[in-house]
Design an enzyme around this catalytic site. Structure first.
Site, PDB file in Angstrom:
ATOM      1  N   GLY A 135      -4.454  -7.319  -4.561  1.00  0.00           N
ATOM      2  CA  GLY A 135      -2.964  -7.027  -4.593  1.00  0.00           C
ATOM      3  C   GLY A 135      -2.309  -6.590  -3.188  1.00  0.00           C
ATOM      4  O   GLY A 135      -2.914  -6.117  -2.597  1.00  0.00           O
ATOM      5  N   GLY A 176       4.750  -2.830  -1.385  1.00  0.00           N
ATOM      6  CA  GLY A 176       5.629  -2.685  -0.135  1.00  0.00           C
ATOM      7  C   GLY A 176       5.143  -1.773   0.972  1.00  0.00           C
ATOM      8  O   GLY A 176       5.353  -1.583   2.071  1.00  0.00           O
ATOM      9  N   VAL A 193      -4.178  -3.324  -2.184  1.00  0.00           N
ATOM     10  CA  VAL A 193      -4.928  -2.852  -3.167  1.00  0.00           C
ATOM     11  C   VAL A 193      -6.126  -3.679  -3.137  1.00  0.00           C
ATOM     12  O   VAL A 193      -6.274  -4.725  -3.076  1.00  0.00           O
ATOM     13  CB  VAL A 193      -4.484  -2.975  -4.622  1.00  0.00           C
ATOM     14  CG1 VAL A 193      -5.226  -2.262  -5.861  1.00  0.00           C
ATOM     15  CG2 VAL A 193      -3.152  -2.072  -4.400  1.00  0.00           C
ATOM     16  N   ASP A 230      10.852   1.491 -10.282  1.00  0.00           N
ATOM     17  CA  ASP A 230      10.303   0.012 -10.019  1.00  0.00           C
ATOM     18  C   ASP A 230       9.758  -0.633 -11.042  1.00  0.00           C
ATOM     19  O   ASP A 230       8.562  -1.047 -10.727  1.00  0.00           O
ATOM     20  CB  ASP A 230       9.690   0.343  -8.558  1.00  0.00           C
ATOM     21  CG  ASP A 230       9.441  -1.044  -7.999  1.00  0.00           C
ATOM     22  OD1 ASP A 230      10.263  -2.074  -8.224  1.00  0.00           O
ATOM     23  OD2 ASP A 230       8.425  -1.109  -7.048  1.00  0.00           O
TER      24      ASP A 230
END
Length: 400
Positions: free
Chosen positions: A90, A93, A97, A208
């Protein structure tokens, strides 16, 4: 040539050589001084950042008793095969990951904050400070951290099914999530939000919440992740404002996107968007119905008012649905995305409505609602609003 002329020519050559040498020396000196200044600034920046990290580690870490294991950088490098590309699962911003396997065969997810990110250290501090205190089955668990050399790493439990977005927005994988699993995920997300808003020691606003920040474990249970943007409140405080709006277009509440005002109700708005996406299998951002050109919110609103809400349902769900639950979730999603924050239900009310058959209030017109004819509607979608964000002088938008 006369002896006097030879001597004058020799002296002229010497003067010219001296001038050239002096010029070269001056240029070299200026370059060296410039290099020294640049290096000094770089060293000062690194020293300041390391000092900040050490202050955080020594002061906040010990004073707040984070009780988090420190992972050595060499251990993480070995677990992720030196952050190999094929281990990358992943990207967000503020970094990437990676999936890793420790020597004891435990699977981990390593969030590597980008070195070039000016907000990396603040992101790191916020996430460690918050998640170290949070313990809930619907929140991702932080196993430890690493601050070494120039690396800032967070080590999480590994979620084998990755993000919710990888299922609901994929026609093939979406079939693996029948309605009972989707409803289970909806309820789990709501329970996680209730813990953040009401049951944890501090009131936490995520800011978020989106499909990619909801991870699925081996049993398809949801876990909210990525708390780098979260804000905490103590006592009875439940709202705030900021000049730096951070988040993701398509999920941000209107009052937050334009005025920097955030509260638990802005998380509820994001939850409502997430509900629409789970039900329809469509992304909120970039969706426009081919016939009426409405965005996802507008399309759901029109179908609701025309008495055809079930047309919103993801086609891959087939006949696996409990229609009463689907209708209730669509109704609830429209309550969550209403324009005015005070009209939206609290997350605890959301949970009550999800688990009961009691009557619910009729939703009012939602925020970011797009009419096909601009004269017919009061609100604009983010597609149009994005062109006018430069006129907002008190808010800096930083979408992820």
């Amino acid at each position: 040539m006369l002896a006097s002329e030879l001597e004058a020519s020799h002296v002229h050559k010497i003067k010219r050589a001296v001038i050239v040498a002096a010029t070269v020396a001056a240029v070299c000196g200026m370059l060296l001084v410039g290099l020294y200044i640049c290096r000094s600034r770089t060293n000062l920046k690194v020293k300041t950042e390391r000092s900040g990290i050490m202050d955080y580690q020594n002061n906040e870490g010990h004073n707040e008793d984070l009780d988090l294991p420190f992972f050595d950088l060499s251990t993480i490098i070995c677990a992720t095969e030196n952050f190999a590309i094929n281990k990358k699962i992943g990207e967000g911003g503020f970094g990437s990951v990676y999936m890793g396997i420790l020597e004891d065969e435990r699977e981990i997810a390593v969030k590597r904050l980008a070195r070039c990110s000016g907000q990396g250290l603040n992101e790191f501090k916020n996430e460690v400070r918050l998640i170290s205190k949070l313990q809930h089955r619907n929140l991702v668990k932080l196993l430890g951290y690493c601050i070494q050399q120039e690396e800032k790493l967070l080590v999480y439990e590994y979620m084998p099914n990755k993000g919710l977005d990888s299922f609901i927005f994929d026609q093939t994988k979406g079939k693996l999530l029948d309605w009972s699993k989707r409803f289970h995920i909806i309820c789990g997300i709501a329970r996680g939000l209730q813990y953040l808003h009401q049951d944890s020691r501090l009131r936490i606003i995520h800011r978020d919440l989106k499909a990619s920040n909801v991870l699925l474990d081996s049993e398809m249970s949801p876990k909210i992740s990525d708390f780098g943007m979260a804000r905490t409140f103590g006592g009875d405080q439940s709202d705030g404002n900021t000049k730096r709006v951070v988040g993701t277009y398509g999920y941000m509440a209107p009052e937050y996107a334009f005025d920097g005002l955030f509260s638990t109700k802005s998380d509820v708005f994001s939850f409502g968007i997430l509900l629409l996406e789970i039900i329809s299998g469509k992304k909120s951002r970039g969706f426009y119905h081919p016939n009426n050109k409405h965005n996802l919110i507008g399309h759901a609103w029109i179908l609701w008012n025309e008495g055809r809400p079930l047309e919103l349902l993801d086609e891959c769900l087939g006949e696996s649905c409990t229609m009463s639950e689907v209708l209730r979730c669509i109704h609830l999603s429209l309550l969550c995305v209403q324009q005015r924050p005070e009209d939206r239900p609290s997350i605890s009310s959301v949970l009550v409505m999800l688990g009961s058959e009691s009557a619910m209030p009729q939703p009012k017109q939602p925020g970011f609602f797009l009419e096909k004819d601009s004269n017919e509607g009061q609100f604009l979608t983010s597609k149009h609003e994005s062109s006018s964000t430069n006129e907002i002088t008190i808010t800096l938008l930083e979408a992820r």
